[in-house]
Design a protein around this motif. Sequence first.
Motif, PDB file in Angstrom:
ATOM      1  N   GLU A 195       1.749  -8.667   0.845  1.00 20.13           N
ATOM      2  CA  GLU A 195       3.235  -8.282   1.410  1.00 20.13           C
ATOM      3  C   GLU A 195       3.985  -7.509   0.305  1.00 20.13           C
ATOM      4  N   PHE A 196       3.514  -7.597  -0.798  1.00 22.53           N
ATOM      5  CA  PHE A 196       4.123  -6.580  -1.913  1.00 22.53           C
ATOM      6  C   PHE A 196       4.362  -5.289  -1.570  1.00 22.53           C
ATOM      7  N   PHE A 197       3.029  -4.831  -0.779  1.00 22.16           N
ATOM      8  CA  PHE A 197       2.649  -3.416  -0.671  1.00 22.16           C
ATOM      9  C   PHE A 197       3.690  -2.914   0.489  1.00 22.16           C
ATOM     10  N   VAL A 198       4.478  -3.938   1.084  1.00 23.43           N
ATOM     11  CA  VAL A 198       5.356  -3.289   2.257  1.00 23.43           C
ATOM     12  C   VAL A 198       6.581  -2.977   1.634  1.00 23.43           C
ATOM     13  N   ALA A 199       7.010  -2.881   0.495  1.00 21.26           N
ATOM     14  CA  ALA A 199       7.957  -2.532  -0.155  1.00 21.26           C
ATOM     15  C   ALA A 199       7.924  -0.786   0.000  1.00 21.26           C
ATOM     16  N   THR A 200       6.891  -0.459   0.020  1.00 17.23           N
ATOM     17  CA  THR A 200       6.491   1.167   0.098  1.00 17.23           C
ATOM     18  C   THR A 200       7.163   1.838   1.263  1.00 17.23           C
ATOM     19  N   VAL A 201       7.363   0.991   2.445  1.00 13.97           N
ATOM     20  CA  VAL A 201       7.909   1.695   3.570  1.00 13.97           C
ATOM     21  C   VAL A 201       9.150   2.311   3.446  1.00 13.97           C
ATOM     22  N   TRP A 202       9.975   1.731   2.238  1.00 11.39           N
ATOM     23  CA  TRP A 202      11.308   2.548   2.036  1.00 11.39           C
ATOM     24  C   TRP A 202      11.075   3.938   1.153  1.00 11.39           C
ATOM     25  N   ILE A 203       9.628   4.170   0.793  1.00 10.10           N
ATOM     26  CA  ILE A 203       9.591   5.404   0.030  1.00 10.10           C
ATOM     27  C   ILE A 203       8.857   6.335   0.732  1.00 10.10           C
ATOM     28  N   ALA A 204       7.675   5.822   1.358  1.00 10.54           N
ATOM     29  CA  ALA A 204       6.719   7.099   2.124  1.00 10.54           C
ATOM     30  C   ALA A 204       7.047   7.053   3.420  1.00 10.54           C
ATOM     31  N   HIS A 205       6.961   8.300   3.984  1.00  7.85           N
ATOM     32  CA  HIS A 205       7.486   8.802   5.418  1.00  7.85           C
ATOM     33  C   HIS A 205       6.163   8.700   6.275  1.00  7.85           C
ATOM     34  N   ASP A 206       4.825   9.143   5.433  1.00  4.91           N
ATOM     35  CA  ASP A 206       3.614   9.016   6.304  1.00  4.91           C
ATOM     36  C   ASP A 206       2.620   8.773   5.179  1.00  4.91           C
ATOM     37  N   GLY A 207       1.406   8.897   5.758  1.00  8.01           N
ATOM     38  CA  GLY A 207       0.267   8.234   4.948  1.00  8.01           C
ATOM     39  C   GLY A 207       0.131   6.519   5.018  1.00  8.01           C
ATOM     40  N   PRO A 208      -0.702   6.068   4.105  1.00  5.43           N
ATOM     41  CA  PRO A 208      -1.316   4.534   4.287  1.00  5.43           C
ATOM     42  C   PRO A 208      -0.029   3.869   3.817  1.00  5.43           C
ATOM     43  N   PHE A 209       1.268   4.540   3.111  1.00  6.55           N
ATOM     44  CA  PHE A 209       2.247   3.549   2.783  1.00  6.55           C
ATOM     45  C   PHE A 209       3.311   3.467   3.676  1.00  6.55           C
ATOM     46  N   ALA A 210       3.427   4.219   4.816  1.00  6.39           N
ATOM     47  CA  ALA A 210       4.396   4.414   5.767  1.00  6.39           C
ATOM     48  C   ALA A 210       4.413   2.897   6.655  1.00  6.39           C
ATOM     49  N   TRP A 211       5.706   2.939   7.151  1.00  9.21           N
ATOM     50  CA  TRP A 211       5.765   1.557   8.191  1.00  9.21           C
ATOM     51  C   TRP A 211       4.620   1.368   9.150  1.00  9.21           C
ATOM     52  N   ASP A 212       3.927   2.590   9.433  1.00  5.96           N
ATOM     53  CA  ASP A 212       2.646   2.414  10.205  1.00  5.96           C
ATOM     54  C   ASP A 212       1.437   2.459   9.715  1.00  5.96           C
ATOM     55  N   GLY A 213       1.527   2.819   8.288  1.00  4.82           N
ATOM     56  CA  GLY A 213       0.387   3.074   7.554  1.00  4.82           C
ATOM     57  C   GLY A 213      -0.739   2.176   7.372  1.00  4.82           C
ATOM     58  N   LEU A 214      -1.809   2.497   7.224  1.00  3.09           N
ATOM     59  CA  LEU A 214      -3.053   1.325   6.831  1.00  3.09           C
ATOM     60  C   LEU A 214      -2.723   0.300   5.820  1.00  3.09           C
ATOM     61  N   LEU A 215      -2.256   0.512   4.782  1.00  5.38           N
ATOM     62  CA  LEU A 215      -1.962  -0.464   3.660  1.00  5.38           C
ATOM     63  C   LEU A 215      -0.806  -1.219   3.839  1.00  5.38           C
ATOM     64  N   ALA A 216       0.319  -0.460   4.527  1.00 10.45           N
ATOM     65  CA  ALA A 216       1.507  -1.065   4.715  1.00 10.45           C
ATOM     66  C   ALA A 216       1.603  -2.136   5.702  1.00 10.45           C
ATOM     67  N   PHE A 217       0.873  -1.727   6.698  1.00 12.86           N
ATOM     68  CA  PHE A 217       0.911  -2.587   7.874  1.00 12.86           C
ATOM     69  C   PHE A 217      -0.270  -3.002   8.260  1.00 12.86           C
ATOM     70  N   TRP A 218      -1.230  -2.351   8.539  1.00 10.97           N
ATOM     71  CA  TRP A 218      -2.441  -2.410   9.235  1.00 10.97           C
ATOM     72  C   TRP A 218      -3.558  -3.839   8.364  1.00 10.97           C
ATOM     73  N   PHE A 219      -3.524  -3.329   7.221  1.00 11.92           N
ATOM     74  CA  PHE A 219      -4.184  -4.349   6.362  1.00 11.92           C
ATOM     75  C   PHE A 219      -3.521  -5.599   6.179  1.00 11.92           C
ATOM     76  N   ASN A 220      -2.233  -5.641   6.151  1.00 13.21           N
ATOM     77  CA  ASN A 220      -1.437  -6.788   6.049  1.00 13.21           C
ATOM     78  C   ASN A 220      -1.649  -7.832   7.281  1.00 13.21           C
ATOM     79  N   MET A 221      -1.807  -7.027   8.409  1.00  8.47           N
ATOM     80  CA  MET A 221      -1.844  -7.681   9.621  1.00  8.47           C
ATOM     81  C   MET A 221      -3.376  -8.443   9.726  1.00  8.47           C
ATOM     82  N   VAL A 222      -4.226  -7.659   9.260  1.00  7.71           N
ATOM     83  CA  VAL A 222      -5.591  -8.182   9.261  1.00  7.71           C
ATOM     84  C   VAL A 222      -5.733  -9.341   8.458  1.00  7.71           C
TER      85      VAL A 222
END
Lengths: 259, 92, 202
Positions: A195-222
């Motif tokens: 859940e720490f990785f979610v902090a990145t949604v405030w910085i990244a607009h695309d890629g794995p750290f955006a709010w729909d990204g692989l690491l900020a959202f999907w991996f957390n859900m898994v």
Amino acid sequence: MSESILAANPATREGRPWYRNRKLDQYICFWSVPFFYNLFGLVFVPLSWMMPPRSPTSDIADVIAFMQSPNLLIACTILTLAIGLSAVGNACYMVQMRRMSVSPVFLFAFMAGAIVGAVVGALFPMFCFGLGAFRSGYDPEILQMMYDFGYLSFIGSLGCFVLNWGMLGLAILLDKNNILPKWLGYYVIWQLMTEFFVATVWIAHDGPFAWDGLLAFWFNMVIYVPWQIIVYVCIFRAIRNQPENELRNARFKPGATYA
Amino acid sequence: MNAYLRNPLTYVWALLTVVTVISWWISQGADGGFQTNRMVTLGVLMIAALKVHLVMRYFMEVRRAPTWLKRTTFGWLMLLFCLLCGFGLAYA
Amino acid sequence: MAITTADAEPLPDTNGNTTAPGLVPGEASMWFFILGDLLIFGVYFVCYMVYRGEHAGLFLQSQRHLDQGIGMSNTVVLLTSSLFVALGTEAARAGKAARATRLVGIAFACGAVFPILKLVEWLPKLGAGITPGENLFFMFYYLMTGLHLVHVLLGLVILGFVLRSLRSASTPNMKFIETGGIYWHMVDLLWLLLFALFYLIR
């Protein structure tokens, strides 16, 4: 039915119908959880299509079409009526945390964290999205802003749960009464790390750290979804194993009158 | 002091430190590095895997642990190593 | 414990020696945590590599800004610290509490250098405007080394408790010392991979 009779004669416990079960309150809280989570899932996925998250770089036309879909209003209505159930579900954790041999600080911090997370993570985004459907004719820029606000508070709020789950994890690890298994405490902590990785949604607009990204959202859900189910299974076992003389309901005093 | 010098753990530490320096030296490369170089990546990853294996076996005492733990940790390392090599060497 | 002083056992089990076959070193639940942690970090490492493959030039250019010397020093610092924890565990197991305390104390001092070096590395970078928002490489770099730093700080707290347990108890709690030790070695192990992936590969 007094405590001493129960202790002396366990057979009376067996013969009691389910509605006289002394843990009925806890079981009702517990069974509200699957109901609530399913409702939550239905509202956010097939009813409003808010989830899975849309892209932060969506076209403005797509944003407007989404923000004005009338189903969002129905979703808002259902969610405002049902959000109280999250408190009922959290009560399951708290009743068990109260039995642990740790400071009550853990319990209160858990409670406060759960409240913050529920409001920011469920109500804020729903209201943001509902506004667009409520009155047609908002400027596209305003709708875009509400769209960003909605998603940032939905995904960004996972960070609020770091404190919440951290308190639960620590309480489990420090508890000497073995209310919940120790491995669950460690499991809570590694779930929390993602859940720490979610902090990145405030910085990244695309890629794995955006709010729909692989690491900020999907991996957390898994990681999160099986974890949440396992935690509740452990809570259920804790309720079942709780001795009846540890229930902390105030005792009925015959003949009590108002002073 | 002599007992520490004769301890296998100290040998393992010395080996770990030496291969760390070697991997740094490989990475610096002939012309100062900072060119894509698959051989460097492969060498560095192999040394890293070796180091992780040594730390798990000797420091974490997995070598004295039950078989399932040996297999799980070694399996994790091999899977990670293969994936890292696969993606690390396969770029265009 | 049924073992009496008359037994010929060189290492009596009274101090909870867990090296008996069939038992994992330390607490079993700590291994649950470690395996989960390795799995999560493994996913992050592989993701990093996948995105590195997609943006090879960008990642390589960004790697220039990392300080190889500090990365190397931190690796040696953690390896040395791990060695002293391992030696300390052996000493405690042999019943030499004073020596074990000294060894774990050295390990703690080495470990405490790591966060300081990390700050020495990060602060000038952040001052020069190289933040996580700079590009994808630095987002990975700050997040993963940051998450690792949290592990280091937690590890130092655990080592502190190990020291306290060694100093206060007449017979050291071997289970706890081993558990703290394997956690610390895991922190070391993760850094070895971070060092290779962020600083060294080309």
